[in-house]
Design an enzyme around this catalytic site. Structure first.
Site, PDB file in Angstrom:
ATOM      1  N   SER A  63      19.119   0.991 -60.701  1.00  0.00           N
ATOM      2  CA  SER A  63      18.765   2.302 -60.130  1.00  0.00           C
ATOM      3  C   SER A  63      19.176   2.422 -58.669  1.00  0.00           C
ATOM      4  O   SER A  63      19.408   3.532 -58.168  1.00  0.00           O
ATOM      5  CB  SER A  63      17.256   2.537 -60.245  1.00  0.00           C
ATOM      6  OG  SER A  63      16.859   2.541 -61.602  1.00  0.00           O
ATOM      7  N   CYS A  84      13.090   8.203 -55.997  1.00  0.00           N
ATOM      8  CA  CYS A  84      12.357   8.167 -57.270  1.00  0.00           C
ATOM      9  C   CYS A  84      11.379   9.336 -57.333  1.00  0.00           C
ATOM     10  O   CYS A  84      10.836   9.774 -56.303  1.00  0.00           O
ATOM     11  CB  CYS A  84      11.603   6.849 -57.391  1.00  0.00           C
ATOM     12  SG  CYS A  84      10.638   6.698 -58.922  1.00  0.00           S
TER      13      CYS A  84
END
Length: 227
Positions: free
Chosen positions: A218, A177
């Site tokens: 994700s 991320c």
């Protein structure tokens, strides 16, 4: 007894103290007519001078009373309008204050329901976006299955819990991320701002606790609640 000329002077003196102008004109015309009658020598009705003067004074008092009554009605009308305007102003002020207070309460309530967290994300073949800041072309991600990603995260979690490593250090090095540049910090957020599994896991934690493996579109995460 006042003479005819004396009566005219007295009325003119009183005339200067009366309002409005049209009343003064009426009195003046009346007295001019009387003066012309005296000057021409024509006889006037045989009314004693005192009675005529008293009649004139009565007329003046009636006119004065009418003027005073008109002024009072005007003042009452203006005062009533002012009170109505003040009431309307107070209503608008109260409405604005109530709306502002309600809005402030909603904002305060929304802020009080927020949480803060950091996380480490490891992407894999099943992630919706197979690229990250440390793997822009996604070569590693596309060759990583979910089981491998979960194993990596468990090792990171064990090191953090045992004190061998700090959460923010591992997030800075290994998280897929963009929050890695902030040690994994996502900042404060409320309900509906994150993917549902991530939101539920975060709200279930106590401040300072680290989650188990959390799956989202994700990839896989471990979450540290910080606020």
């Amino acid at each position: 007894m006042l003479s005819g000329g004396g009566a005219v002077i007295a009325v003119v003196d009183l005339m200067d103290q009366l309002e409005p102008p049209d009343l003064r004109e009426q009195i003046l015309l009346h007295e001019e007519s009387a003066s012309q009658g005296l000057g021409s020598g024509r006889s006037t009705p045989s009314v004693p001078g005192g009675a005529q003067s008293a009649h004139g004074s009565t007329q003046i008092r009636i006119r004065s009373t009418q003027i005073h009554s008109d002024r009072k009605r005007k003042k009452t009308s203006i005062s009533s309008a002012d009170r109505t305007a003040e009431k309307d102003k107070d209503k608008d002020k109260h409405k604005h204050h109530h709306h502002h207070k309600k809005k402030k309460t909603r904002m305060s309530s929304s802020t009080s329901n927020q949480v803060r967290a950091s996380h480490i994300l490891v992407k894999h073949q099943g992630s919706r976006r197979k690229a990250s800041w440390k793997d822009p072309e996604g070569r590693v991600i596309m060759n990583t299955n979910r089981e491998t990603a979960v194993s990596q995260l468990k090792a990171y979690r064990d090191d953090i819990v045992s004190g061998k490593a700090k959460f923010e250090d591992l997030a800075s090095r290994f998280s897929d991320c963009n929050s890695a540049k902030r040690g994994g910090d996502l900042g404060p957020f409320g309900r509906g701002q994150m993917q549902k599994p991530f939101e539920e896991a975060t709200y279930a934690l106590k401040v300072g606790d680290i989650s188990d493996i959390v799956d989202t579109d994700s990839g896989v995460h471990i979450i540290l609640r910080t606020g």
